[in-house]
Design a protein around this motif. Structure first.
Motif, short mmCIF file in Angstrom:
data_model
loop_
_atom_site.label_atom_id
_atom_site.label_comp_id
_atom_site.label_asym_id
_atom_site.label_seq_id
_atom_site.Cartn_x
_atom_site.Cartn_y
_atom_site.Cartn_z
N PHE A 27 0.80 -1.34 -0.05
CA PHE A 27 -0.03 0.06 0.00
C PHE A 27 0.91 1.55 0.13
O PHE A 27 0.65 2.19 -0.89
CB PHE A 27 -1.02 -0.08 1.11
CG PHE A 27 -1.94 0.97 1.15
CD1 PHE A 27 -3.29 0.79 0.83
CD2 PHE A 27 -1.61 2.21 1.54
CE1 PHE A 27 -4.42 1.75 0.42
CE2 PHE A 27 -2.62 3.15 1.42
CZ PHE A 27 -4.15 2.96 1.02
N GLY A 28 1.84 1.42 1.08
CA GLY A 28 2.42 2.57 1.11
C GLY A 28 3.50 2.81 -0.10
O GLY A 28 3.58 4.08 -0.57
N ARG B 270 2.93 1.80 -3.32
CA ARG B 270 1.92 2.12 -4.26
C ARG B 270 1.65 3.62 -4.13
O ARG B 270 1.50 4.27 -5.18
CB ARG B 270 0.89 1.31 -4.46
CG ARG B 270 1.11 -0.08 -4.52
CD ARG B 270 -0.12 -0.57 -5.62
NE ARG B 270 0.36 -2.07 -6.05
CZ ARG B 270 -0.35 -3.16 -5.57
NH1 ARG B 270 -1.45 -3.15 -4.71
NH2 ARG B 270 0.12 -4.38 -5.99
N VAL B 271 1.36 4.08 -2.88
CA VAL B 271 1.02 5.73 -2.80
C VAL B 271 2.29 6.46 -3.28
O VAL B 271 2.05 7.52 -3.82
CB VAL B 271 0.60 5.98 -1.33
CG1 VAL B 271 0.58 7.35 -1.28
CG2 VAL B 271 -0.50 5.15 -0.99
#
Lengths: 273, 379
Positions: free
Chosen positions: B101-102, B104-105
């Protein structure tokens, strides 16, 4: 054990009778009318004749899709703001949203008609401001506006419910992992409120596609939606069978679209209706 | 300013609905340190963590990160990641997508994401779990995913909010060791919040003991255990007998009707003090050979040792001994000078350290509501 199930059966029986009389039986009638001709003999002729209504179908679907999309665009941010507001503001907004729902749909639509009519409040106000005289009634815009106005609360409420159930920790976790407000919205909040979106879309799309009142009053008779067609067929005993066939096809179409939407929500166990 | 200091809290106060949660708190956190905020529920430890993470803004005071004031910096711009209590894994994503997640952000290329997620899964011992749904994982596995999800961003600081509280005892012990290893491997500063003193002592480089929104003591685990500054710390960290005493002069203290030789100095003559004696530091001897004499009122077998409650002139001592004594027996107690620890009187004096109402059953009963309160506080 046995005794208990008898009691349980007795408790359920009023509902059972009710649904047999008012849900199952009418559906069977529709099916029967759709598959028979005037003499009561079996036929596919009614269904086959529906091809002449294909344009009506397309237009109805188009209108309802546009109305549903706009309701979603307006309703989602509204539901988000409501879920984030203070308890007081939230209650006021909820009441404002629900208030129109306590008034009959017919009255609301008539009021909208009065507002939009030639020489109605809106148009005379615009003329006074120096605009050219505008016609609203009888346009696509007026019909879609009517749908949005009448059904918007049904979009907002289920989304709002799933927003309030959303654990704030997920929002914090997203921020922790580098998401600003907008990213958090699209990467976490929207995916986690999909069940609410699906309920909302269903609850706006289904009444929009089957409405006949809104298009008659606000469409000024220039738009013949499926609802109008069905209504007209049922006003005459001769065309009962065609009306039933249209109803049947629409019911199947709606069921199919519901099934497709449920696919999007992980088996659909979380649907808020 | 010390170059080594990574985070500095300066006079932080915070209150919720008029209730003070943090009261003028100062704290320095050093680079690559494993620091634990330890205290009972409501002591302000979680709030401190949330202020560092950016989820709360202090009412007064400043937060510095690497010398820069970050009071108003939103969480997503801080070089800090959090392992939340009960993990807050995204339910709509699988293990891989949660951990990624992190990255990809931050628009990391997908090849790099795949390599890094793989590395992280190795680090937390979850090889092959990429495609699993998070809802199908056990508590311990979710815990590891939460750690991997935070660490993959290579934060300067990792905040851990009671991450082991939901695990059973055995798993908790394993995770303690594992977390400590991960911290040493990665060299990331860990700020760990817990109410479990044993956890704090066994994992930390530095322990910060908090109560009532204030820091009571900062020190290494051994300092905190051996040299508690007040009755609260002495009682919260391990078991303690805490007695009223009078410092006669340097190296001599009087308590329980007897004058003892001790190793403490620097108090005023005849200053009233609190005396701490750990249960394991008291020797059981024959009645006539002891400095103090008392009657045994309770004996509990604890596996490694017996826990013995002894009534000495009305004050109940707790003693841990591997030798069995029987209830009703009169025994002598012998205390070495270096087992006696002298503390200044504080607001906590007289509140702790007497075992007259002690029983295991009470202890258990006391713990349950406290843990529930802890949960609802964090809700």
């Amino acid at each position: 054990m046995k005794k208990q199930s008898v009691v349980r059966g007795a408790a359920a029986s009023p509902y059972l009778v009710w649904s047999l009389l008012f849900i199952v039986a009418p559906l069977l009638f529709v099916l029967w009318f759709a598959m028979t001709d005037r003499n009561g003999s079996f036929t596919f002729e009614n269904l086959r004749s529906l091809t002449s209504y294909s344009q009506t179908f397309v237009m109805s679907v188009g209108f309802s899709l546009i109305a549903t999309a706009i309701c979603l665009i307006i309703g989602y941010p509204l539901a988000y703001c409501m879920s984030r507001a203070s308890a007081r503001a939230r209650n006021i907004l909820l009441v404002l949203l629900m208030l129109p729902m306590w008034i009959s749909l017919l009255i609301r639509t008539y009021s909208l008609m009065a507002l939009l009519d030639n020489g109605g409040l809106v148009s005379s106000f615009l003329v006074r401001l120096g605009f050219r005289k505008l016609t609203f009634i009888g346009t696509e815009g007026a019909v879609i506006l009517g749908m949005i106005y009448d059904f918007l609360p049904y979009m907002v409420l289920p989304i709002y419910t799933s927003m309030t159930k959303l654990d704030v920790r997920y929002v914090e976790a997203a921020a922790d992992l580098g998401c600003n407000g907008i990213r958090t919205m699209f990467k976490v909040i929207v995916p986690l409120t999909v069940p609410g979106i699906i309920s909302g879309v269903t609850m706006v799309f289904v009444p929009s596609i089957s409405t006949f009142y809104i298009s008659q009053k606000l469409g000024g008779g220039s738009f013949d939606l499926i609802g109008d067609t069905i209504e007209r067929q049922f006003q005459n005993a001769v065309t009962y069978h065609t009306g039933a066939a249209i109803s049947l096809v629409m019911m199947i179409l709606i069921l199919i679209s519901l099934a497709i939407m449920n696919k999007f929500s992980d088996g659909g166990e979380d649907i808020v209706v | 300013m010390n170059k080594d200091v990574l985070i500095r809290l300066n006079g932080i106060s915070k209150s919720f609905d008029g209730e003070t949660v943090l009261d003028n708190m100062d704290l320095e956190i050093h680079d690559k340190e494993f620091i634990t905020l330890l205290g009972p529920s409501g002591c302000g430890k979680t709030t401190t963590l949330r202020i560092i993470g950016g989820f709360e803004t202090p009412d007064t005071g400043d937060v510095f990160f690497d010398g820069e004031r970050i009071n108003d910096m939103p969480p997503y711009r801080r070089q800090v990641n959090t392992v939340f209590q009960r993990y807050a894994l995204f339910p709509h994503l699988n293990v891989f997508d949660n951990i990624a997640f992190g990255l990809r952000v931050r628009k990391t290329p997908s090849g790099e994401i795949r390599t890094k997620v793989k590395e992280m899964l190795e680090l937390v011992n979850l090889r092959g779990f990429e495609r699993r749904k998070v809802s199908t994982l056990s508590g311990g596995q979710q815990q590891r995913v939460a750690i991997a999800r935070a660490l993959i961003n290579q934060p300067k600081v990792l905040l851990l909010d009671e991450p082991l509280a939901a695990l059973d005892l055995k798993l908790r012990k394993d995770m303690q060791v594992e977390l400590k290893n991960i911290q040493q491997q990665t060299g990331i500063t860990f700020i760990f919040v817990t109410h479990d003193q044993e956890e704090a002592l066994s994992m930390s480089d530095t322990v910060v003991v908090m109560a009532g929104g204030r820091i009571q003591q900062i020190g290494s685990p051994t300092d905190i255990y051996n040299e508690p500054v007040n009755a609260f710390v002495a009682d919260f960290i391990g078991e303690s007998n805490i007695l009223d005493g009078v410092m006669r002069r340097d190296f001599a203290v009087r308590f329980a009707g007897h004058e003892f030789v001790c190793v403490d100095k620097g108090f005023d003559a005849n200053e009233a003090v609190d005396v701490v004696i750990r249960p394991e530091d008291v020797d059981v001897v024959a009645p006539e050979a002891g400095m103090l004499k008392g009657e045994v009122t309770g004996v509990t077998f604890k596996g490694v040792h017996y826990e013995i409650i002894v009534d000495v002139q009305g004050f109940k001592w707790m003693i841990q001994s591997t030798d069995y004594v029987s209830e009703g027996q009169t025994i002598g107690l012998s205390i070495d000078p270096d087992a006696i620890h002298i503390m200044k009187k504080s607001e906590f004096s007289g509140m702790f350290g007497d075992y007259s109402s002690f029983s295991d059953e009470f202890d258990e009963l006391d713990k349950l509501p406290e843990e529930e309160a802890e949960e609802s506080e964090e809700e």
